[in-house]
Design a protein around this motif. Structure first.
Motif, PDB file in Angstrom:
ATOM      1  N   SER A 315      53.208  38.920  36.804  1.00  0.00           N
ATOM      2  CA  SER A 315      51.817  39.147  36.395  1.00  0.00           C
ATOM      3  C   SER A 315      51.378  40.589  36.620  1.00  0.00           C
ATOM      4  CB  SER A 315      50.878  38.198  37.150  1.00  0.00           C
ATOM      5  OG  SER A 315      50.894  38.456  38.543  1.00  0.00           O
ATOM      6  N   LYS A 316      52.155  41.359  37.396  1.00  0.00           N
ATOM      7  CA  LYS A 316      51.812  42.771  37.584  1.00  0.00           C
ATOM      8  C   LYS A 316      51.978  43.559  36.290  1.00  0.00           C
ATOM      9  CE  LYS A 316      52.888  43.009  42.530  1.00  0.00           C
ATOM     10  NZ  LYS A 316      53.673  43.670  43.597  1.00  0.00           N
ATOM     11  N   PHE A 317      52.648  42.951  35.308  1.00  0.00           N
ATOM     12  CA  PHE A 317      52.837  43.592  34.007  1.00  0.00           C
ATOM     13  C   PHE A 317      52.024  42.899  32.910  1.00  0.00           C
ATOM     14  CE2 PHE A 317      56.578  44.734  36.434  1.00  0.00           C
ATOM     15  CZ  PHE A 317      56.769  46.067  36.117  1.00  0.00           C
ATOM     16  N   ASP A 318      51.198  41.957  33.290  1.00  0.00           N
ATOM     17  CA  ASP A 318      50.421  41.176  32.318  1.00  0.00           C
ATOM     18  C   ASP A 318      49.124  41.916  32.005  1.00  0.00           C
ATOM     19  OD1 ASP A 318      49.080  39.295  30.793  1.00  0.00           O
ATOM     20  OD2 ASP A 318      49.528  37.620  32.140  1.00  0.00           O
ATOM     21  N   VAL A 319      48.971  42.371  30.773  1.00  0.00           N
ATOM     22  CA  VAL A 319      47.790  43.157  30.414  1.00  0.00           C
ATOM     23  C   VAL A 319      46.906  42.440  29.391  1.00  0.00           C
ATOM     24  CG1 VAL A 319      48.805  45.389  30.968  1.00  0.00           C
ATOM     25  CG2 VAL A 319      49.155  44.415  28.683  1.00  0.00           C
ATOM     26  N   ARG A 320      47.055  41.115  29.302  1.00  0.00           N
ATOM     27  CA  ARG A 320      46.122  40.376  28.441  1.00  0.00           C
ATOM     28  C   ARG A 320      44.698  40.584  28.956  1.00  0.00           C
ATOM     29  NH1 ARG A 320      46.993  34.939  29.404  1.00  0.00           N
ATOM     30  NH2 ARG A 320      48.067  35.596  31.308  1.00  0.00           N
ATOM     31  N   TRP A 321      43.760  40.795  28.033  1.00  0.00           N
ATOM     32  CA  TRP A 321      42.383  41.076  28.433  1.00  0.00           C
ATOM     33  C   TRP A 321      41.788  39.922  29.231  1.00  0.00           C
ATOM     34  CZ3 TRP A 321      39.496  44.773  29.675  1.00  0.00           C
ATOM     35  CH2 TRP A 321      38.104  44.676  29.685  1.00  0.00           C
ATOM     36  N   SER A 322      42.102  38.704  28.855  1.00  0.00           N
ATOM     37  CA  SER A 322      41.580  37.555  29.593  1.00  0.00           C
ATOM     38  C   SER A 322      42.089  37.555  31.038  1.00  0.00           C
ATOM     39  CB  SER A 322      41.984  36.250  28.900  1.00  0.00           C
ATOM     40  OG  SER A 322      43.399  36.131  28.818  1.00  0.00           O
ATOM     41  N   PHE A 323      43.338  37.996  31.232  1.00  0.00           N
ATOM     42  CA  PHE A 323      43.896  38.049  32.580  1.00  0.00           C
ATOM     43  C   PHE A 323      43.261  39.181  33.387  1.00  0.00           C
ATOM     44  CE2 PHE A 323      47.282  39.624  35.502  1.00  0.00           C
ATOM     45  CZ  PHE A 323      47.323  38.516  36.341  1.00  0.00           C
ATOM     46  N   LEU A 324      43.120  40.344  32.768  1.00  0.00           N
ATOM     47  CA  LEU A 324      42.533  41.489  33.465  1.00  0.00           C
ATOM     48  C   LEU A 324      41.089  41.215  33.872  1.00  0.00           C
ATOM     49  CD1 LEU A 324      43.915  44.466  31.329  1.00  0.00           C
ATOM     50  CD2 LEU A 324      44.801  43.569  33.489  1.00  0.00           C
ATOM     51  N   THR A 325      40.327  40.595  33.012  1.00  0.00           N
ATOM     52  CA  THR A 325      38.931  40.301  33.368  1.00  0.00           C
ATOM     53  C   THR A 325      38.860  39.205  34.426  1.00  0.00           C
ATOM     54  OG1 THR A 325      38.781  38.831  31.430  1.00  0.00           O
ATOM     55  CG2 THR A 325      37.938  41.087  31.194  1.00  0.00           C
ATOM     56  N   ASP A 326      39.843  38.310  34.444  1.00  0.00           N
ATOM     57  CA  ASP A 326      39.893  37.313  35.511  1.00  0.00           C
ATOM     58  C   ASP A 326      40.150  37.993  36.857  1.00  0.00           C
ATOM     59  OD1 ASP A 326      40.162  34.570  36.651  1.00  0.00           O
ATOM     60  OD2 ASP A 326      42.238  35.202  36.943  1.00  0.00           O
ATOM     61  N   LEU A 327      41.068  38.956  36.873  1.00  0.00           N
ATOM     62  CA  LEU A 327      41.316  39.719  38.092  1.00  0.00           C
ATOM     63  C   LEU A 327      40.065  40.496  38.499  1.00  0.00           C
ATOM     64  CD1 LEU A 327      44.892  41.193  37.479  1.00  0.00           C
ATOM     65  CD2 LEU A 327      44.262  39.295  38.971  1.00  0.00           C
ATOM     66  N   ARG A 328      39.398  41.087  37.531  1.00  0.00           N
ATOM     67  CA  ARG A 328      38.150  41.800  37.825  1.00  0.00           C
ATOM     68  C   ARG A 328      37.147  40.880  38.493  1.00  0.00           C
ATOM     69  NH1 ARG A 328      34.576  42.383  32.817  1.00  0.00           N
ATOM     70  NH2 ARG A 328      34.415  40.174  33.397  1.00  0.00           N
ATOM     71  N   ASP A 329      36.996  39.689  37.944  1.00  0.00           N
ATOM     72  CA  ASP A 329      36.023  38.749  38.509  1.00  0.00           C
ATOM     73  C   ASP A 329      36.423  38.312  39.915  1.00  0.00           C
ATOM     74  OD1 ASP A 329      34.649  38.965  36.151  1.00  0.00           O
ATOM     75  OD2 ASP A 329      35.379  37.071  35.300  1.00  0.00           O
ATOM     76  N   ARG A 330      37.731  38.176  40.157  1.00  0.00           N
ATOM     77  CA  ARG A 330      38.187  37.837  41.513  1.00  0.00           C
ATOM     78  C   ARG A 330      37.858  38.977  42.479  1.00  0.00           C
ATOM     79  NH1 ARG A 330      43.986  34.594  41.071  1.00  0.00           N
ATOM     80  NH2 ARG A 330      43.702  33.733  38.992  1.00  0.00           N
ATOM     81  N   GLY A 331      38.032  40.207  42.017  1.00  0.00           N
ATOM     82  CA  GLY A 331      37.701  41.355  42.847  1.00  0.00           C
ATOM     83  C   GLY A 331      36.215  41.437  43.144  1.00  0.00           C
ATOM     84  N   ARG A 332      35.408  41.174  42.135  1.00  0.00           N
ATOM     85  CA  ARG A 332      33.953  41.179  42.343  1.00  0.00           C
ATOM     86  C   ARG A 332      33.560  40.129  43.369  1.00  0.00           C
ATOM     87  NH1 ARG A 332      30.117  43.630  39.311  1.00  0.00           N
ATOM     88  NH2 ARG A 332      28.707  41.947  39.927  1.00  0.00           N
ATOM     89  N   LEU A 333      34.180  38.977  43.294  1.00  0.00           N
ATOM     90  CA  LEU A 333      33.849  37.896  44.217  1.00  0.00           C
ATOM     91  C   LEU A 333      34.214  38.264  45.652  1.00  0.00           C
ATOM     92  CD1 LEU A 333      32.847  35.029  44.715  1.00  0.00           C
ATOM     93  CD2 LEU A 333      35.155  34.192  44.189  1.00  0.00           C
ATOM     94  N   GLU A 334      35.402  38.837  45.845  1.00  0.00           N
ATOM     95  CA  GLU A 334      35.815  39.230  47.193  1.00  0.00           C
ATOM     96  C   GLU A 334      34.914  40.329  47.751  1.00  0.00           C
ATOM     97  OE1 GLU A 334      38.042  37.819  49.211  1.00  0.00           O
ATOM     98  OE2 GLU A 334      38.278  36.295  47.639  1.00  0.00           O
ATOM     99  N   ALA A 335      34.537  41.276  46.901  1.00  0.00           N
ATOM    100  CA  ALA A 335      33.633  42.334  47.341  1.00  0.00           C
ATOM    101  C   ALA A 335      32.262  41.767  47.687  1.00  0.00           C
ATOM    102  CB  ALA A 335      33.503  43.408  46.257  1.00  0.00           C
ATOM    103  N   ASP A 336      31.817  40.802  46.903  1.00  0.00           N
ATOM    104  CA  ASP A 336      30.526  40.166  47.169  1.00  0.00           C
ATOM    105  C   ASP A 336      30.552  39.451  48.519  1.00  0.00           C
ATOM    106  OD1 ASP A 336      27.858  39.565  45.919  1.00  0.00           O
ATOM    107  OD2 ASP A 336      28.514  37.517  46.315  1.00  0.00           O
ATOM    108  N   ARG A 337      31.654  38.773  48.794  1.00  0.00           N
ATOM    109  CA  ARG A 337      31.798  38.093  50.078  1.00  0.00           C
ATOM    110  C   ARG A 337      31.805  39.097  51.227  1.00  0.00           C
ATOM    111  NH1 ARG A 337      36.603  34.036  48.000  1.00  0.00           N
ATOM    112  NH2 ARG A 337      35.248  32.346  47.224  1.00  0.00           N
ATOM    113  N   TRP A 338      32.483  40.221  51.019  1.00  0.00           N
ATOM    114  CA  TRP A 338      32.523  41.234  52.073  1.00  0.00           C
ATOM    115  C   TRP A 338      31.127  41.784  52.332  1.00  0.00           C
ATOM    116  CZ3 TRP A 338      31.106  46.077  53.266  1.00  0.00           C
ATOM    117  CH2 TRP A 338      31.665  46.634  54.417  1.00  0.00           C
TER     118      TRP A 338
END
Length: 384
Positions: A315-338
């Motif tokens: 998945s480190k090579f997966d550049v599908r937009w749906s996957f990238l935005t899912d990762l973005r949303d996971r990052g936003r969630l972790e930052a929000d929790r922090w």
């Protein structure tokens, strides 16, 4: 939170910023291929906060990419510009990278069995890169990232811009040492050097020296903050897991874990040094004339360990937009929790226990479970 909702909410929040003390922090951004979109999400969420600003950005590989794109966006249009620049870059990465990605771009989540095809294509690609060097299978050194960076970032203007300090790490192939490129040296080639995986691309030549991915010796480098930035707060955005509970059994998983360990080793070394200086101070081993040369660095971290635990190596090579935005949303969630748990600590105390979280030692904690001391490090004479 969608982009539309974020942009709509920002004017009301910005109106309050003038009444709030600005908290300047330094961001340390790890590399991790497409998983760098998780870091995009963390930054995107932090940019929602009008009282948080970035003084220094240290990045390696995908972290270096995020750093220069963010700095460019901030230079162009402030925090809104930073968010827009990151989204534009990752969208462009998805469009262009899909042609080159070794991971199948077929809809894995829709068509049953596509995840096996993705794994098979990645395995074939991985085998090829272990058999042939990039000087053999990629003689023309094709890398779409260079053009993408040149289109997304005005490097000439960025080198003259000092509001955000950049520190990008690359590995000197000849000496094996880290080379940290600062703001006035940044270029597309520097970012390419920081992100140059030696199994995929030829070493990048800069000023007569050749460089590979900076993750081998600085992922990311923290020491530039200690000597070049006034802010005491350092937030590390982790992409490479520090701990995995299960022993890897397959060849790709074993290699991936080896890379994770090696890419985290330099960070652990810096944490060990910080902790050593902490003990020197607490046990009063320093002479009085040296004590004013120490600063207390406040260490914070946002981890991707749990958020990305379900993702395979490919998945480190997966550049599908749906996957990238899912990762973005996971990052936003972790930052929000922090932020929910720790934002009041900025400028006051560390929110990680260096000994227990990084060195595997029983760290000192108070009754509330919080770390009972800050993390001092050596600073230049005269620093606060």
């Amino acid at each position: 939170m969608t982009k539309a909702r974020t942009a709509k909410a920002r004017p009301a929040r910005a109106a309050k910023a003038g009444k709030t003390d600005i908290r300047r922090i330094n961001l340390a951004l790890q590399g991790g291929g497409a998983h760098g979109a998780f870091t995009w999400g963390v930054i995107d969420r932090l940019l929602d906060e009008p009282d948080i600003e970035f003084e220094g950005l240290s990045g390696t590989s995908a972290g270096a990419v995020n750093a220069v794109v963010l700095a460019h966006g901030l230079m162009e249009a402030g925090r809104i510009g930073g968010q827009a620049a990151l989204e534009d870059f990752w969208r462009r990465s998805s469009r262009g990278g899909s042609v080159w990605s070794p991971v199948s771009s077929l809809p894995q989540g829709v068509i049953p069995g596509m995840e096996f095809l993705s794994a098979a294509t990645y395995a074939a690609f991985d085998t090829m890169t272990r058999t042939f060097s990039p000087y053999e299978f990629n003689p023309f050194n094709v890398n779409p990232l260079h053009d993408l960076l040149s289109e997304s970032v005005d490097f000439d203007a960025l080198r003259q811009h000092s509001d955000t300090k950049l520190f990008l790490s690359a590995t000197n192939v000849r000496s094996g040492r880290v080379r940290v490129f600062e703001t006035g040296e940044v270029s597309a080639d520097v970012v390419m050097a920081s992100a140059c995986l030696p199994f995929l691309f030829k070493a990048v030549e800069i000023d007569g020296e050749h460089f590979w991915d900076g993750g081998y010796v600085g992922n990311p480098a923290l020491f530039p903050f200690f000597y070049n930035c006034q802010s005491r707060d350092v937030m590390i955005v982790h992409i490479n897991p520090m701990v995995r509970d299960e022993v890897p059994k397959t060849a790709p998983d074993i290699l991936n874990r080896i890379n994770e360990i090696s890419f985290n080793s330099s960070l652990l070394d810096e944490m060990r040094a910080i902790n050593f200086v902490t003990r020197l101070i607490e046990q009063d081993w320093l002479k009085d004339e040296y004590k004013n040369r120490l600063r207390h660095i406040l260490v914070h971290s946002v981890h991707a360990d749990a958020a990305l635990l379900d993702l395979p190596v490919s998945s480190k090579f997966d550049v599908r937009w749906s996957f990238l935005t899912d990762l973005r949303d996971r990052g936003r969630l972790e930052a929000d929790r922090w932020l929910e748990a720790n934002r009041d600590a900025l400028g006051k105390r560390s929110t990680v226990d260096l000994e227990s979280q990084y060195l595997g030692l029983p760290g000192p904690r108070g009754k509330d479970g919080r770390q009972t001391r800050d993390a001092p490090v050596l600073a230049e004479s005269g620093s606060d």
